[in-house]
Design a protein around this motif. Structure first.
Motif, PDB file in Angstrom:
ATOM      1  N   ARG A  82       0.843  -1.202   0.000  1.00 16.02           N
ATOM      2  CA  ARG A  82       0.000   0.000   0.000  1.00 16.02           C
ATOM      3  C   ARG A  82       0.877   1.250   0.000  1.00 16.02           C
ATOM      4  NH1 ARG A  82      -2.957  -2.848   3.889  1.00 16.02           N
ATOM      5  NH2 ARG A  82      -2.304  -1.475   5.579  1.00 16.02           N
ATOM      6  N   LEU A  83       1.946   1.197   0.784  1.00 17.01           N
ATOM      7  CA  LEU A  83       2.879   2.315   0.849  1.00 17.01           C
ATOM      8  C   LEU A  83       3.493   2.604  -0.522  1.00 17.01           C
ATOM      9  CD1 LEU A  83       4.786   4.355   2.271  1.00 17.01           C
ATOM     10  CD2 LEU A  83       6.260   2.411   2.814  1.00 17.01           C
ATOM     11  N   TYR A  84       4.023   1.577  -1.171  1.00 13.82           N
ATOM     12  CA  TYR A  84       4.676   1.777  -2.464  1.00 13.82           C
ATOM     13  C   TYR A  84       3.670   2.210  -3.523  1.00 13.82           C
ATOM     14  CZ  TYR A  84       8.249  -0.699   0.142  1.00 13.82           C
ATOM     15  OH  TYR A  84       9.144  -1.081   1.116  1.00 13.82           O
ATOM     16  N   GLN A  85       2.457   1.645  -3.460  1.00 14.78           N
ATOM     17  CA  GLN A  85       1.412   2.037  -4.410  1.00 14.78           C
ATOM     18  C   GLN A  85       0.959   3.481  -4.166  1.00 14.78           C
ATOM     19  OE1 GLN A  85       0.033   0.661  -7.212  1.00 14.78           O
ATOM     20  NE2 GLN A  85       1.817  -0.671  -6.964  1.00 14.78           N
ATOM     21  N   PHE A  86       0.975   3.905  -2.913  1.00 18.04           N
ATOM     22  CA  PHE A  86       0.641   5.298  -2.603  1.00 18.04           C
ATOM     23  C   PHE A  86       1.593   6.232  -3.343  1.00 18.04           C
ATOM     24  CE2 PHE A  86       1.538   9.105  -0.081  1.00 18.04           C
ATOM     25  CZ  PHE A  86       0.270   9.648   0.072  1.00 18.04           C
ATOM     26  N   ILE A  87       2.885   5.954  -3.256  1.00 19.70           N
ATOM     27  CA  ILE A  87       3.886   6.796  -3.918  1.00 19.70           C
ATOM     28  C   ILE A  87       3.659   6.785  -5.423  1.00 19.70           C
ATOM     29  CG2 ILE A  87       6.348   7.112  -4.355  1.00 19.70           C
ATOM     30  CD1 ILE A  87       6.815   5.688  -1.593  1.00 19.70           C
ATOM     31  N   ILE A  88       3.508   5.612  -5.991  1.00 24.55           N
ATOM     32  CA  ILE A  88       3.338   5.499  -7.438  1.00 24.55           C
ATOM     33  C   ILE A  88       2.067   6.212  -7.896  1.00 24.55           C
ATOM     34  CG2 ILE A  88       2.836   3.845  -9.300  1.00 24.55           C
ATOM     35  CD1 ILE A  88       4.806   1.924  -7.811  1.00 24.55           C
ATOM     36  N   ARG A  89       0.983   6.005  -7.194  1.00 26.14           N
ATOM     37  CA  ARG A  89      -0.290   6.605  -7.620  1.00 26.14           C
ATOM     38  C   ARG A  89      -0.302   8.122  -7.466  1.00 26.14           C
ATOM     39  NH1 ARG A  89      -4.889   2.095  -6.192  1.00 26.14           N
ATOM     40  NH2 ARG A  89      -3.713   0.354  -7.051  1.00 26.14           N
ATOM     41  N   MET A  90       0.387   8.631  -6.458  1.00 27.51           N
ATOM     42  CA  MET A  90       0.505  10.086  -6.331  1.00 27.51           C
ATOM     43  C   MET A  90       1.200  10.665  -7.561  1.00 27.51           C
ATOM     44  SD  MET A  90      -0.838  11.406  -3.628  1.00 27.51           S
ATOM     45  CE  MET A  90      -0.034  12.970  -3.841  1.00 27.51           C
ATOM     46  N   VAL A  91       2.295  10.029  -7.936  1.00 25.72           N
ATOM     47  CA  VAL A  91       3.060  10.517  -9.085  1.00 25.72           C
ATOM     48  C   VAL A  91       2.276  10.305 -10.379  1.00 25.72           C
ATOM     49  CG1 VAL A  91       5.201  10.221 -10.376  1.00 25.72           C
ATOM     50  CG2 VAL A  91       5.253  10.273  -7.879  1.00 25.72           C
ATOM     51  N   GLN A  92       1.594   9.172 -10.509  1.00 24.13           N
ATOM     52  CA  GLN A  92       0.771   8.941 -11.700  1.00 24.13           C
ATOM     53  C   GLN A  92      -0.289  10.022 -11.848  1.00 24.13           C
ATOM     54  OE1 GLN A  92      -0.586   4.929 -10.876  1.00 24.13           O
ATOM     55  NE2 GLN A  92       0.710   4.078 -12.502  1.00 24.13           N
ATOM     56  N   TYR A  93      -0.924  10.381 -10.743  1.00 28.30           N
ATOM     57  CA  TYR A  93      -1.952  11.419 -10.801  1.00 28.30           C
ATOM     58  C   TYR A  93      -1.354  12.730 -11.306  1.00 28.30           C
ATOM     59  CZ  TYR A  93      -5.356  14.905  -9.465  1.00 28.30           C
ATOM     60  OH  TYR A  93      -6.229  15.971  -9.500  1.00 28.30           O
ATOM     61  N   LEU A  94      -0.211  13.108 -10.767  1.00 28.34           N
ATOM     62  CA  LEU A  94       0.408  14.365 -11.180  1.00 28.34           C
ATOM     63  C   LEU A  94       0.893  14.295 -12.621  1.00 28.34           C
ATOM     64  CD1 LEU A  94       2.267  15.260  -7.887  1.00 28.34           C
ATOM     65  CD2 LEU A  94       0.156  16.272  -8.786  1.00 28.34           C
ATOM     66  N   GLU A  95       1.369  13.136 -13.036  1.00 36.30           N
ATOM     67  CA  GLU A  95       1.823  12.977 -14.418  1.00 36.30           C
ATOM     68  C   GLU A  95       0.646  13.128 -15.388  1.00 36.30           C
ATOM     69  OE1 GLU A  95       5.376  10.401 -16.073  1.00 36.30           O
ATOM     70  OE2 GLU A  95       3.587   9.153 -15.818  1.00 36.30           O
ATOM     71  N   LYS A  96      -0.505  12.616 -15.000  1.00 33.64           N
ATOM     72  CA  LYS A  96      -1.706  12.719 -15.846  1.00 33.64           C
ATOM     73  C   LYS A  96      -2.350  14.091 -15.758  1.00 33.64           C
ATOM     74  CE  LYS A  96      -2.893   7.852 -15.634  1.00 33.64           C
ATOM     75  NZ  LYS A  96      -3.763   6.849 -15.017  1.00 33.64           N
ATOM     76  N   ASN A  97      -2.037  14.844 -14.726  1.00 29.14           N
ATOM     77  CA  ASN A  97      -2.659  16.148 -14.476  1.00 29.14           C
ATOM     78  C   ASN A  97      -1.569  17.208 -14.309  1.00 29.14           C
ATOM     79  OD1 ASN A  97      -5.711  15.454 -14.028  1.00 29.14           O
ATOM     80  ND2 ASN A  97      -4.546  13.892 -12.949  1.00 29.14           N
ATOM     81  N   GLN A  98      -0.788  17.420 -15.365  1.00 26.31           N
ATOM     82  CA  GLN A  98       0.317  18.380 -15.310  1.00 26.31           C
ATOM     83  C   GLN A  98      -0.127  19.743 -14.801  1.00 26.31           C
ATOM     84  OE1 GLN A  98       2.009  18.790 -19.197  1.00 26.31           O
ATOM     85  NE2 GLN A  98       2.792  16.702 -19.262  1.00 26.31           N
ATOM     86  N   GLU A  99      -1.324  20.158 -15.208  1.00 26.22           N
ATOM     87  CA  GLU A  99      -1.814  21.475 -14.816  1.00 26.22           C
ATOM     88  C   GLU A  99      -1.909  21.609 -13.295  1.00 26.22           C
ATOM     89  OE1 GLU A  99      -3.484  19.452 -16.944  1.00 26.22           O
ATOM     90  OE2 GLU A  99      -3.344  20.457 -18.877  1.00 26.22           O
ATOM     91  N   MET A 100      -2.212  20.501 -12.617  1.00 29.76           N
ATOM     92  CA  MET A 100      -2.336  20.539 -11.155  1.00 29.76           C
ATOM     93  C   MET A 100      -0.997  20.910 -10.513  1.00 29.76           C
ATOM     94  SD  MET A 100      -4.548  20.332  -8.723  1.00 29.76           S
ATOM     95  CE  MET A 100      -5.976  19.373  -9.202  1.00 29.76           C
TER      96      MET A 100
END
Length: 193
Positions: A82-100
């Protein structure tokens, strides 16, 4: 076709993000926002009181994303995963939402002692507390070394995400953040197991 209030608010948020991303917060005006969305300035004010209210709505979107991500992560059995997926998913979200990232990494939007800065801090603290809980659960399950202070690991992980995203923005979004994060997670696993 007439849009619902919710659809129009989403459209306004997205356009505000786009303007901030490409032109900066100081160039976000209600006039330009209305023109780009295709409605009148008074129509913008029917949805949002001012620019700060639009920023609050953007931050609400970020809060919703976290709650959705948390629900998905909580389905994963192992705390360390869960910890490692948290890190990955945070970055994935930002990668998909550059404007954010243009909002989150913009000191002009969040001057000290402002309501917007307090709201952003609340979101950050909620994520950090969740992250600390993941670390402590992984330590309790002997998946992470128990002698490592969880609060220090939170700072290391948050700093890692901040550094990678800042570099990615500075370099014009030209590298694959997920690949870089996955490689760093391998190093992190070796250090903390």
């Amino acid at each position: 076709m007439r849009r619902t209030s919710e659809e129009r608010q989403k459209q306004i948020r997205q356009e505000a993000l786009r303007i901030i991303h490409f032109r900066g917060y100081s160039n976000l005006s209600i006039r330009e926002l209305a023109k780009n969305v295709g409605i009148s300035e008074p129509a913008i004010y029917r949805h949002f009181q001012n620019k700060e209210a639009i920023i609050f709505a953007i931050l609400d979107t970020l809060s919703d994303q976290f709650l959705n991500m948390k629900q998905e992560l909580d389905k994963i059995a192992r705390a360390d995963e869960r910890l490692y997926q948290f890190i990955i998913r945070m970055v994935q979200y930002l990668e998909k939402n550059q404007e954010m990232t243009a909002v989150l990494f913009n000191d002009e939007i969040f001057p000290p002692d402002s309501a917007a800065a307090a709201k952003l801090q609340e979101i950050i603290l909620r994520r950090q507390n969740y992250l600390q809980g993941l670390i402590e659960a992984a330590q309790a399950e002997a998946q992470i070394r128990q002698e490592l202070p969880a609060a220090d690991l939170v700072l290391i992980i948050v700093g890692l995400i901040h550094k990678i995203v800042s570099e990615w923005r500075r370099l014009g979004f030209r590298f694959d953040m997920i690949s870089r994060v996955r490689a760093i997670i391998l190093t992190l696993k070796q250090m903390i197991k």
